[in-house]
Design a protein around this motif. Structure first.
Motif, PDB file in Angstrom:
ATOM      1  N   SER A   1       0.582   3.996  -2.848  1.00 39.79           N
ATOM      2  CA  SER A   1       0.201   5.349  -2.444  1.00 39.79           C
ATOM      3  C   SER A   1       1.200   6.380  -2.962  1.00 39.79           C
ATOM      4  O   SER A   1       0.814   7.439  -3.474  1.00 39.79           O
ATOM      5  N   ARG A   2       2.497   6.079  -2.861  1.00 37.69           N
ATOM      6  CA  ARG A   2       3.524   6.999  -3.366  1.00 37.69           C
ATOM      7  C   ARG A   2       3.381   7.199  -4.871  1.00 37.69           C
ATOM      8  O   ARG A   2       3.535   8.308  -5.376  1.00 37.69           O
ATOM      9  N   GLU A   3       3.083   6.133  -5.577  1.00 36.61           N
ATOM     10  CA  GLU A   3       2.916   6.235  -7.030  1.00 36.61           C
ATOM     11  C   GLU A   3       1.697   7.084  -7.383  1.00 36.61           C
ATOM     12  O   GLU A   3       1.746   7.896  -8.310  1.00 36.61           O
TER      13      GLU A   3
ATOM     14  N   GLU B   1       0.473   9.447  -5.510  1.00 38.51           N
ATOM     15  CA  GLU B   1       0.851  10.823  -5.177  1.00 38.51           C
ATOM     16  C   GLU B   1       1.718  11.432  -6.270  1.00 38.51           C
ATOM     17  O   GLU B   1       1.572  12.614  -6.605  1.00 38.51           O
ATOM     18  N   ALA B   2       2.615  10.630  -6.845  1.00 43.24           N
ATOM     19  CA  ALA B   2       3.474  11.121  -7.932  1.00 43.24           C
ATOM     20  C   ALA B   2       2.633  11.483  -9.151  1.00 43.24           C
ATOM     21  O   ALA B   2       2.864  12.518  -9.792  1.00 43.24           O
TER      22      ALA B   2
ATOM     23  N   ASP C   1       0.812  -1.218   0.000  1.00 41.53           N
ATOM     24  CA  ASP C   1       0.000   0.000   0.000  1.00 41.53           C
ATOM     25  C   ASP C   1       0.846   1.269   0.000  1.00 41.53           C
ATOM     26  O   ASP C   1       0.485   2.257  -0.637  1.00 41.53           O
ATOM     27  N   ASP C   2       1.967   1.243   0.718  1.00 39.29           N
ATOM     28  CA  ASP C   2       2.825   2.434   0.766  1.00 39.29           C
ATOM     29  C   ASP C   2       3.391   2.765  -0.610  1.00 39.29           C
ATOM     30  O   ASP C   2       3.395   3.928  -1.025  1.00 39.29           O
ATOM     31  N   THR C   3       3.848   1.749  -1.318  1.00 36.38           N
ATOM     32  CA  THR C   3       4.404   1.961  -2.657  1.00 36.38           C
ATOM     33  C   THR C   3       3.325   2.472  -3.601  1.00 36.38           C
ATOM     34  O   THR C   3       3.535   3.434  -4.346  1.00 36.38           O
TER      35      THR C   3
ATOM     36  N   SER D   1       0.821  14.737  -8.377  1.00 34.65           N
ATOM     37  CA  SER D   1       1.685  15.929  -8.403  1.00 34.65           C
ATOM     38  C   SER D   1       2.065  16.301  -9.831  1.00 34.65           C
ATOM     39  O   SER D   1       2.171  17.480 -10.149  1.00 34.65           O
TER      40      SER D   1
END
Length: 80
Positions: free
Chosen positions: A55-57, A59-60, A51-53, A63
């Motif tokens: 989520s970061r993707e 967010e990228a 989930d963290d990975t 942005s």
């Protein structure tokens, strides 16, 4: 016309706030379903990402596209 007591006005305002919060929750659920369908269609459900990975993707992606969306909004504002 007599003014409503403060307690009644506050209760009415709280009811409006609750209705707006429910509307926002419904909008969020619709958006989440849409994004989920698109993610599955794109094959993200088949990847072994935590989930963290993921989520970061997301967010990228957000942005990268937030700048373009802001530019479109500014162009629309200038056209008015």
């Amino acid at each position: 016309m007599a003014r409503q007591p403060l307690a009644e006005r506050r209760a009415a305002t709280r009811a409006k706030i609750a209705a707006l919060k429910a509307e926002i929750a419904k909008m969020d659920a619709i958006a989440a379903e849409r994004i989920g369908r698109l993610a599955v269609r794109a094959g993200l459900a088949d990847l072994a990402l935590d989930d963290d990975t993921l989520s970061r993707e997301f967010e990228a992606i957000a942005s990268r596209h937030a700048g373009a969306e802001n530019a479109i909004d500014q162009a629309d504002d200038q056209a008015k």
